[in-house]
Scaffold this motif. Structure first.
Motif, short mmCIF file in Angstrom:
data_model
loop_
_atom_site.label_atom_id
_atom_site.label_comp_id
_atom_site.label_asym_id
_atom_site.label_seq_id
_atom_site.Cartn_x
_atom_site.Cartn_y
_atom_site.Cartn_z
N ASP A 80 0.83 -1.26 -0.03
CA ASP A 80 -0.11 0.02 0.08
C ASP A 80 0.74 1.38 0.19
O ASP A 80 0.45 2.38 -0.66
CB ASP A 80 -0.90 0.04 1.26
N TRP A 238 -1.99 10.38 0.58
CA TRP A 238 -1.96 8.99 0.72
C TRP A 238 -2.71 8.53 1.81
O TRP A 238 -3.59 7.58 1.88
CB TRP A 238 -0.47 8.42 0.73
N LEU A 241 -6.62 8.87 1.42
CA LEU A 241 -7.04 8.02 0.58
C LEU A 241 -7.15 6.56 1.04
O LEU A 241 -8.06 5.77 0.60
CB LEU A 241 -6.52 8.07 -0.69
N HIS A 242 -6.21 6.35 1.83
CA HIS A 242 -6.00 4.86 2.74
C HIS A 242 -7.24 4.70 3.53
O HIS A 242 -8.03 3.68 3.30
CB HIS A 242 -4.79 4.73 3.30
N ALA A 248 -4.59 2.88 -1.68
CA ALA A 248 -3.67 4.11 -1.35
C ALA A 248 -3.05 4.13 -2.70
O ALA A 248 -2.36 5.42 -2.70
CB ALA A 248 -3.08 3.96 -0.08
N ALA A 251 -3.29 7.35 -4.91
CA ALA A 251 -2.81 8.52 -4.58
C ALA A 251 -1.50 8.74 -5.40
O ALA A 251 -1.31 9.79 -5.73
CB ALA A 251 -2.53 8.69 -2.94
#
Length: 418
Positions: A80, A238, A241-242, A248, A251
């Motif tokens: 991720d 990041w 968005l995660h 992620a 991003a």
């Protein structure tokens, strides 16, 4: 019968500037490809040695701040977090191709774009046909990706005598392939969506883009500025968005698209633009650290545990992945290329023959990085089937590399004798 003119010729070498840019990129990707393969080999050796328990404990060690949903294992951080760097480079390359590369012109973009879609659709259909009605049917996206670093590493070893236009075709096809994979990850593998973190995540992305455009010259001249100003914004984006439920790594793509291709108002002779500057600075981090570390954690499968290797090769999931990469990719790419050239009444460029196209299409069957990522996302709740998927990806990618190397080596020797 009139002979086709230059406008009816596919696989042209492109401009000198574009050829030099592609040659430089391919050299960098070649090094990254060897590091990627090396990390995967080390992972397989360790995972099948007396150190396998220590390897599993390391991969599954959880670190991070739980209230922010960041209590991830090291393997998840690699998938991720570190792969966001890789996808940032993908975003940069996509934008450069759209602004200054082969994708800016419908005529030059037509063949590789259509070929990329064929190379995604046919493997997915083959996988769905093999797994129809089965528990692994939702893994259809696994065999659709092409690993540009691994593929370019093979091409560098055996394809030095092949036309430069073929390298450009492979790169452009892989870039479009990456774009499709990004869309698949964003749409298919978003189980839940939290709008508040997503909206908050767009704020640092917008600030990132605004600063990158407004102070393009300053960021290009001062190497430390991007690390001190833009990197914190990227990390914040990041994180949001995660938390939103979108993978992620997306991003990284959005941030890459936010970087201007050209510099600001100050023209600099020979300058490659801000996107080129960032690509030059951050590619070593991606190719030399982020992707190899991901490969180390993702490729470590115990292939001898309880007949895992045999089970993987007989599991419909494994069969679908291998058939998709080894058959679907070359069939999809070659067939759509032929169909596009036929319908547009075009012909292959100078020095390019259909065996060359077939060899490159087989080379595109190397899935690896993105295929391993999609396998992890698909079977996150089914580790056994996830291991089967990873074994199939590794087996098919290795087989595709060997087959393509043999085909391209023979073609290179034949072309060299002419």
């Amino acid at each position: 019968m009139n002979r086709p003119g230059p406008a009816e010729t596919a696989f042209d070498a492109g401009s000198t500037r574009e050829t030099l840019r592609v040659a430089e990129l391919l050299r960098k990707e070649t090094v990254g490809g060897f590091l990627l393969v090396g990390a995967a080999v080390v992972a397989l050796v360790v995972a099948n040695s007396p150190l396998k328990d220590a390897y599993a404990r390391l991969r599954d060690t959880v670190v991070g701040y739980a209230p922010w949903h960041l209590n991830l294992s090291l393997g998840q951080w690699a998938a991720d977090g570190l792969l966001a760097v890789f996808f940032f480079l993908v975003g940069l390359e996509l934008k450069r191709e759209l602004v200054d590369g082969e994708l800016r012109s419908p005529r030059t973009a037509l063949v590789p774009v259509v070929a990329a879609f064929g190379g995604v659709a046919v493997p997915a259909l083959i996988y769905l046909a093999v797994n129809a009605g089965g528990p692994g049917v939702h893994g259809w996206a696994i065999p659709t990706a092409t690993d540009i670093a691994f593929a370019v590493a093979v091409l560098a070893v055996v394809g030095s005598r092949l036309p430069a236009s073929l390298r450009l075709f492979l790169l452009t096809l892989a870039v479009v392939d990456d774009l499709i994979a990004i869309l698949i990850i964003a749409v298919v593998y978003t189980d839940r969506l939290s709008w508040a973190p997503l909206a908050l995540g767009l704020v640092p992305i917008a600030a990132f883009g605004l600063l990158a455009h407004r102070f393009a010259d300053w960021f290009a001249v001062h190497g430390w500025a991007a690390w001190a100003v833009l990197l914190p914004l990227g990390i914040i984006a990041w994180g949001f968005l995660h938390a939103s439920g979108i993978h992620a790594t997306i991003a990284g793509v959005l941030l890459g698209f936010a970087v201007p291709v050209h510099r600001g108002r100050t023209p600099v002779v020979g300058d490659d633009g801000l996107a080129g500057q960032f690509e030059h600075r951050f590619r070593p981090l991606s190719a030399g650290f982020a992707v190899p570390v991901f490969a180390f954690f993702a490729a470590g499968v115990d292939i001898g545990a309880g007949g895992t290797f045999t089970d993987a090769l007989t599991d419909p999931v494994g069969i679908g992945i291998m058939a998709g990469l080894l058959l679907g990719k070359p069939i999809g790419i070659t067939a759509t290329t032929w169909l596009t050239l036929t319908l547009s009444r075009s012909r292959l460029g100078p020095g390019v023959r259909w065996p060359d196209v077939i060899g490159v299409s087989v080379l595109a069957g190397i899935g690896f990085t993105v295929s391993l990522l999609v396998a992890e996302l698909t079977f996150a709740d089914d580790p056994a089937r996830g291991d089967h998927a990873k074994i199939a990806v590794l087996t098919a990618s290795t087989t595709a590399a060997v087959l393509a190397a043999a085909l391209l080596y023979v073609r290179g020797r034949v072309s060299g004798r002419r």
